[in-house]
Design a protein around this motif. Structure first.
Motif, mmCIF file in Angstrom:
data_model
loop_
_atom_site.group_PDB
_atom_site.id
_atom_site.type_symbol
_atom_site.label_atom_id
_atom_site.label_comp_id
_atom_site.label_asym_id
_atom_site.label_seq_id
_atom_site.Cartn_x
_atom_site.Cartn_y
_atom_site.Cartn_z
ATOM 1 N N ARG A 28 0.840 -1.209 0.000
ATOM 2 C CA ARG A 28 0.000 0.000 0.000
ATOM 3 C C ARG A 28 0.869 1.251 0.000
ATOM 4 O O ARG A 28 0.580 2.234 -0.675
ATOM 5 N N VAL B 123 -8.370 9.796 -12.040
ATOM 6 C CA VAL B 123 -8.164 10.092 -10.616
ATOM 7 C C VAL B 123 -7.177 9.074 -10.064
ATOM 8 O O VAL B 123 -7.389 7.867 -10.182
ATOM 9 N N ALA C 166 0.877 4.037 -2.782
ATOM 10 C CA ALA C 166 0.547 5.418 -2.403
ATOM 11 C C ALA C 166 1.643 6.358 -2.903
ATOM 12 O O ALA C 166 1.364 7.446 -3.420
ATOM 13 N N SER D 61 1.427 6.652 -6.650
ATOM 14 C CA SER D 61 0.240 7.436 -6.991
ATOM 15 C C SER D 61 0.511 8.931 -6.819
ATOM 16 O O SER D 61 0.150 9.751 -7.667
ATOM 17 N N PRO E 158 -7.981 2.027 -1.590
ATOM 18 C CA PRO E 158 -9.026 1.602 -0.643
ATOM 19 C C PRO E 158 -8.552 1.834 0.782
ATOM 20 O O PRO E 158 -7.345 1.771 1.041
ATOM 21 N N PRO E 159 -9.488 2.104 1.696
ATOM 22 C CA PRO E 159 -9.065 2.378 3.071
ATOM 23 C C PRO E 159 -8.376 1.168 3.687
ATOM 24 O O PRO E 159 -8.549 0.036 3.215
ATOM 25 N N GLU F 198 0.557 11.776 -9.702
ATOM 26 C CA GLU F 198 -0.340 12.925 -9.600
ATOM 27 C C GLU F 198 0.451 14.216 -9.821
ATOM 28 O O GLU F 198 0.030 15.105 -10.557
ATOM 29 N N SER G 243 -5.560 9.356 -6.819
ATOM 30 C CA SER G 243 -5.156 9.432 -5.418
ATOM 31 C C SER G 243 -5.810 8.404 -4.492
ATOM 32 O O SER G 243 -5.324 8.173 -3.406
ATOM 33 N N LYS G 244 -6.935 7.802 -4.911
ATOM 34 C CA LYS G 244 -7.677 7.023 -3.909
ATOM 35 C C LYS G 244 -7.279 5.552 -3.860
ATOM 36 O O LYS G 244 -7.556 4.788 -4.783
#
Ligand code: NAP
Length: 413
Positions: free
Chosen positions: A351, A390, A355, A358, A395-396, A362, A392-393
């Motif tokens: 993750r 998009v 991140a 990502s 999953p939590p 961006e 940036s997202k």
């Protein structure tokens, strides 16, 4: 109890001061005088009230009763002397080990203090030992390296031989070894030398692993408490108040003494003001991977950047410097253990990777849009901005990561 018949030879020395008396049993004499003269009125030195009976007293007192004074005046009853007798006996008894307050507080002390063996007397083992000793517990220590001097300085006793340590019959074995050496150390302990219902506690920063190890290796009569003080020598150097302590009573016998022993151990941390959190080992590992492992990873990444303090530090930057200080002083073994022995750690690393990728895309995507706008004019630039996916997202935390084809990286290729 002897009712005053012929005294055995070993008691004669007590009777030698009594004229006109052959073989007086000093214990019964003392008790009867005490009963007559003292129980009828409250004794200011005793926690017993005057209304309590001799039987109650005897139950409360620690046997055997105290030896009599060496010279008690035994004369025919004389009413004038009675008052003096009473005063004398009170005074003498007060000087004898009838000091209930001391004895009861001593008994209380013994009943609340534990004999704890710290196995693994490195950085964290010594850090915990300081507080255990300050709270009055007896600490024995054992480690691969020789820490005799450090132990003596702290007030603990060091045993270089594990057999010798186990023969001291500690009530608690507190395992503070590195995560990766725990199995080896546990298997090397001479468990047969311990008391049958010893309490085993670990403080490893991962929890499912030691729990299943304990369950496999320890005899069923041993109690098991899995804990994680979520602080260390650096973050806990100014006290433990408000710091989190996680525990799981993995296996504690029903007997009152075993329940109490476990509670007394937990009280060490509660007394210091820790925030006591009871949760399962599995739950701990899930949360800790998303918080503690990420924290340590970021600290180590920043350490590699060799950040330095500047004359214009912001609060945020100082937080980063503190993070490096808090995590870099821990051993690499500890960090490696967090990764290897928590099944959720790998996903967190992925993750983190995603991140970072990502975020870079961006940034670069934004820059790319601006450049194209300059090169090809306003209209086309706006169109491109709208088309930009998009990025940036993620999953939590806790939700599954998207499959690789769907991943952020793939979206932007
Ligand atoms: P660590 O590097 O994780 O462990 C050092 C301890 O492990 C030392 O006592 C060391 O013994 C022993 N050890 C290492 N390899 C060994 C081997 N092959 N055989 C026998 N013993 C070995 O550092 P630590 O900070 O002291 O942590 C100890 C434990 O506390 C770890 O399980 C950690 O997860 C946990 N914990 C640490 C913190 C923290 O902030 N540091 C916080 C909470 C929990 P010698 O020194 O005798 O070599």
């Amino acid at each position: 109890m002897d009712k005053g018949g012929p005294t055995p030879t070993r008691n004669r020395k007590f009777a030698c001061g009594f004229k006109n008396t052959r073989f007086v049993n000093p214990l019964s004499l003392s008790l009867s005088l005490y009963t007559q003269h003292v129980y009828t009125s409250p004794c200011p030195l005793s926690p017993l009230s005057g209304r309590q009976t001799a039987a109650q007293h005897h139950r409360l007192s620690l046997s055997p009763p105290p030896p009599p004074p060496s010279r008690l005046p035994l004369r025919p009853p004389n009413p004038d002397r009675r008052r003096r007798h009473r005063l004398k006996i009170l005074a003498l008894d007060a000087a004898q080990p009838f000091d209930y307050e001391t004895r009861i507080s001593d008994r209380l002390h013994k009943s609340t203090k534990l004999k704890i063996a710290v196995i693994g007397f490195g950085n964290f083992g010594q850090f915990l030992a300081k507080t255990l000793i300050r709270q009055g517990h007896t600490v024995l220590a054992h480690s691969r390296s020789d820490y005799s001097d450090d132990a003596a300085n702290l007030g603990a006793t060091f045993f270089s031989n594990a057999d010798d340590l186990c023969e001291e019959h500690p009530e608690v074995i507190l395992l503070c070894t590195s995560i990766i050496s725990t199995e080896k150390v546990l298997r090397s302990l001479p468990l047969q030398r311990l008391k049958r219902s010893t309490l085993f506690v670990d403080v490893l920063s991962v929890k499912e692993f030691p729990k299943s190890l304990f369950m496999q290796i320890l005899p069923v009569d041993f109690d098991i408490l899995c804990t994680h003080p979520m602080f260390g020598p650096e973050s806990g150097k100014n006290g433990w108040n408000g710091l989190t302590f996680v525990y799981d009573k993995a296996r504690i016998g029903d007997e009152e003494s075993r329940v109490l022993r476990c509670q007394r151990f937990l009280d060490v941390f509660a007394k210091e003001g820790c925030r006591m959190v009871e949760m399962s080992c599995a739950e701990h590992d899930r949360y800790a991977a998303g918080s503690q492992f990420i924290t340590h990873t970021m600290g180590r990444v920043l350490e590699k950047l060799r950040l330095e303090s500047t004359p214009v530090n912001t609060k945020g930057y100082e937080t980063l410097l503190n993070l490096v200080e808090n995590t870099a002083s821990d051993s690499f073994d500890l960090y490696y253990g967090l990764f290897m022995y928590n099944k959720n750690a790998m996903e967190q690393l992925e993750r983190l990777d995603l991140a970072f990728e990502s975020l870079k895309k961006e940034l670069f995507g934004h820059l790319h849009d601006v450049l194209r706008k300059q090169l090809f004019g306003k209209a086309e630039g706006l169109e491109i901005l709208e088309e930009r996916p998009v990025l940036s997202k993620l999953p939590p935390n806790g939700a599954a990561l998207p499959p690789p084809s769907d991943s952020v990286g793939a979206q932007n290729n």
